[in-house]
Design a protein around this motif. Sequence first.
Motif, PDB file in Angstrom:
ATOM      1  N   ASP A 149      -8.034  -5.702  -2.126  1.00 58.82           N
ATOM      2  CA  ASP A 149      -8.962  -6.091  -3.207  1.00 58.82           C
ATOM      3  C   ASP A 149      -8.187  -6.740  -4.354  1.00 58.82           C
ATOM      4  OD1 ASP A 149     -11.134  -5.179  -1.900  1.00 58.82           O
ATOM      5  OD2 ASP A 149     -11.311  -3.277  -2.988  1.00 58.82           O
ATOM      6  N   SER A 150      -7.068  -6.124  -4.725  1.00 58.26           N
ATOM      7  CA  SER A 150      -6.253  -6.680  -5.819  1.00 58.26           C
ATOM      8  C   SER A 150      -5.700  -8.046  -5.441  1.00 58.26           C
ATOM      9  CB  SER A 150      -5.090  -5.749  -6.143  1.00 58.26           C
ATOM     10  OG  SER A 150      -5.558  -4.619  -6.792  1.00 58.26           O
ATOM     11  N   THR A 185      -7.581  -1.057  -0.984  1.00 57.95           N
ATOM     12  CA  THR A 185      -7.441  -1.202  -2.446  1.00 57.95           C
ATOM     13  C   THR A 185      -6.462  -2.321  -2.776  1.00 57.95           C
ATOM     14  OG1 THR A 185      -7.790   1.171  -2.602  1.00 57.95           O
ATOM     15  CG2 THR A 185      -6.967   0.108  -4.566  1.00 57.95           C
ATOM     16  N   MET A 201      -1.307   3.661  -2.186  1.00 61.53           N
ATOM     17  CA  MET A 201      -2.723   3.285  -2.214  1.00 61.53           C
ATOM     18  C   MET A 201      -3.181   2.918  -0.806  1.00 61.53           C
ATOM     19  SD  MET A 201      -3.009   0.934  -5.539  1.00 61.53           S
ATOM     20  CE  MET A 201      -3.392   1.745  -7.055  1.00 61.53           C
ATOM     21  N   THR A 202      -4.500   2.775  -0.636  1.00 56.61           N
ATOM     22  CA  THR A 202      -4.979   2.346   0.682  1.00 56.61           C
ATOM     23  C   THR A 202      -4.802   0.834   0.796  1.00 56.61           C
ATOM     24  OG1 THR A 202      -7.208   1.906  -0.105  1.00 56.61           O
ATOM     25  CG2 THR A 202      -6.763   4.141   0.678  1.00 56.61           C
ATOM     26  N   ALA A 246       0.847  -1.203   0.000  1.00 54.09           N
ATOM     27  CA  ALA A 246       0.000   0.000   0.000  1.00 54.09           C
ATOM     28  C   ALA A 246       0.877   1.246   0.000  1.00 54.09           C
ATOM     29  CB  ALA A 246      -0.925  -0.023   1.209  1.00 54.09           C
TER      30      ALA A 246
END
Length: 200
Positions: free
Chosen positions: A79-80, A76, A72-73, A67
Amino acid sequence: MKSPFDLNQQNTKIESKIVVALERISEAFRVLLWSESKENSLSPIQIQILIFLLFHSEEKCKVSYLAEEFNMTKATVSDSIRVLLKKELVQKFHNPNDTRSYIIGLTEQGKQIAQKSANFTFNIEKPLSSLPEDQKKDILTGLLKVIYQLNKAGVITIQRMCYTCSYYQHENNEHFCNLLQSKLASKELRIDCPEHEFKS
Ligand code: SF4
């Protein structure tokens, strides 16, 4: 301050031209990465994560580190990772040093995609390789300084470069690595060093 995209400003100021040139190059990265992602039915960040996992040590292959790396958070990135797990391109391992987090590793199939995708920058590297050595050295020196300043200003996070490393020393206009116990010529300064230690 005038925008570098204002053509009157741009054509009279070298800094503006450089900013716009960097923007063009970032566009090339975006286009090339997008095409690599489409080929593998993945998103650009999923491809970037696979490539990162291929080349970095275990302690960096965690959601929190990824992250920060990609600005990014954690949600996120998670999720990936979920998609990559579902596609059996990555696997989870227990983190022996921290039971609350896990280490992410590539599966054999994930490794194959990462190895192939890691060359998505070929079309950017090719014109650089035809430049004279001095020009390449100047470009690297300038870019390292810009990246360092962006990091200091908090625009981009983690940088594993010499300038942010506790082993780095700059004296009498010379670069020195206290870990390697060696002088570093400008072209030897690293941008992603496996031995990097953050300055405390
Ligand atoms: S350990 Fe790596 S990043 Fe740190 S100064 Fe030495 S070469 Fe540079």
